[in-house]
Design a protein around this motif. Structure first.
Motif, PDB file in Angstrom:
ATOM      1  N   ASP A 147       0.816  -1.214   0.000  1.00  0.00           N
ATOM      2  CA  ASP A 147       0.000   0.000   0.000  1.00  0.00           C
ATOM      3  C   ASP A 147       0.848   1.262   0.000  1.00  0.00           C
ATOM      4  N   LYS A 148       2.111   1.163   0.389  1.00  0.00           N
ATOM      5  CA  LYS A 148       2.992   2.330   0.441  1.00  0.00           C
ATOM      6  C   LYS A 148       3.561   2.694  -0.934  1.00  0.00           C
ATOM      7  N   LEU A 149       3.385   1.826  -1.898  1.00  0.00           N
ATOM      8  CA  LEU A 149       3.901   2.073  -3.243  1.00  0.00           C
ATOM      9  C   LEU A 149       2.851   2.767  -4.095  1.00  0.00           C
ATOM     10  N   ALA A 150       3.304   3.582  -5.019  1.00  0.00           N
ATOM     11  CA  ALA A 150       2.382   4.203  -5.970  1.00  0.00           C
ATOM     12  C   ALA A 150       1.844   3.128  -6.914  1.00  0.00           C
ATOM     13  N   PRO A 151       0.537   2.966  -7.020  1.00  0.00           N
ATOM     14  CA  PRO A 151      -0.002   1.899  -7.871  1.00  0.00           C
ATOM     15  C   PRO A 151       0.131   2.217  -9.357  1.00  0.00           C
ATOM     16  N   GLU A 152       0.225   1.159 -10.150  1.00  0.00           N
ATOM     17  CA  GLU A 152       0.226   1.255 -11.603  1.00  0.00           C
ATOM     18  C   GLU A 152      -1.203   0.993 -12.097  1.00  0.00           C
ATOM     19  N   ARG A 153      -1.692   1.843 -12.980  1.00  0.00           N
ATOM     20  CA  ARG A 153      -3.051   1.693 -13.474  1.00  0.00           C
ATOM     21  C   ARG A 153      -3.120   0.650 -14.595  1.00  0.00           C
ATOM     22  N   ILE A 154      -4.138  -0.167 -14.558  1.00  0.00           N
ATOM     23  CA  ILE A 154      -4.504  -1.062 -15.664  1.00  0.00           C
ATOM     24  C   ILE A 154      -5.672  -0.369 -16.351  1.00  0.00           C
ATOM     25  N   GLU A 155      -5.381   0.451 -17.337  1.00  0.00           N
ATOM     26  CA  GLU A 155      -6.406   1.366 -17.814  1.00  0.00           C
ATOM     27  C   GLU A 155      -6.630   1.357 -19.319  1.00  0.00           C
ATOM     28  N   ASN A 156      -5.869   0.558 -20.061  1.00  0.00           N
ATOM     29  CA  ASN A 156      -6.124   0.449 -21.491  1.00  0.00           C
ATOM     30  C   ASN A 156      -7.329  -0.459 -21.733  1.00  0.00           C
TER      31      ASN A 156
END
Length: 236
Positions: free
Chosen positions: A26-35
């Protein structure tokens, strides 16, 4: 083509408490799955992930908000892609062959290895059982109908049984991350790295992004995902 630097968290171990793994991710910036290359319309689904490693394990957490939840499949190597599903496809050492690890929102896993969609073979259930899983779900209600769920995974390197991975750092890796639900009321297919194909097809390694497992210990700052989950969880 996406490129992801995966932080080294040496204080996490294969047997670390799942709640600890979850909170550290949770402390990491998340990567979006958005395509959404094959979506005819928006369905409101939001998906992202956070990833770390300790050289012997991959630590992976998915965050999903969507309209419908389905979890029909409960047995290892069931077709979980028909359910509410998240996936990791990963190839090592510049090879064309790759692993697909697919999980429904309960953590039920389908795992295969091969060079393309037609020549894949299932990983043994005893190998898949080495993946530790913790799932949690917050159901929607009348004023907020969307459901929110998360899945935390600890994936030891020996799950990748066709390879003898001494360590993850300095290993050449390509991957893509997906969100799907083939038999949901509104089917959808979402990708981390964009895929170009006339119909839904995740089995296209030429569109995998680059993954770099970092060698130096990393100390993340506090980061909020903006998502709220219930305390109810299922640990496998």
């Amino acid at each position: 083509m996406h490129h992801l630097n995966v932080p080294l968290l040496p204080h996490l171990r294969q047997d670390s408490p799942m709640q600890l793994v979850s909170s550290e991710l949770d402390k990491l910036a998340p990567e979006r799955i958005e395509n959404t290359p094959w979506s005819a319309h928006e369905n409101g689904t939001i998906a992202s992930f956070a990833m770390a490693h300790n050289n012997a394990c991959i630590f992976l957490k998915y965050y999903v908000t969507e309209q419908a939840i389905q979890a029909k499949y409960r047995n290892t190597n069931d077709p979980v892609y028909k359910d509410t599903c998240v996936e990791l496809f990963i190839a090592f050492e510049g090879e064309t062959a790759y692993y697909n690890l697919e999980f429904n929102c309960l953590g039920t896993c389908l795992a295969e290895f091969g060079s393309d969609r037609q020549t894949r073979r299932l990983l043994p259930a005893e190998t898949i059982a080495k993946i530790r899983r913790m799932a949690s779900l917050r159901a929607g209600h009348e004023n907020a109908p969307l459901k929110t769920w998360q899945l935390t995974l600890v994936i030891p390197t020996d799950v990748f049984s066709e390879h003898a991975l001494a360590k993850l750092e300095a290993t050449q890796v390509r991957a893509n991350f997906y969100k799907c639900g083939d038999e949901l009321p509104i089917p959808h297919y979402m990708t981390w790295t964009a895929v170009e194909a006339p119909a839904p097809d995740f089995h296209l390694p030429e569109y995998f992004g680059r993954i770099n497992f970092m060698e130096a210990p990393y100390h993340p700052t506090e980061h909020s995902t903006g998502l709220c989950f219930s305390s109810a969880s299922k640990t496998l």
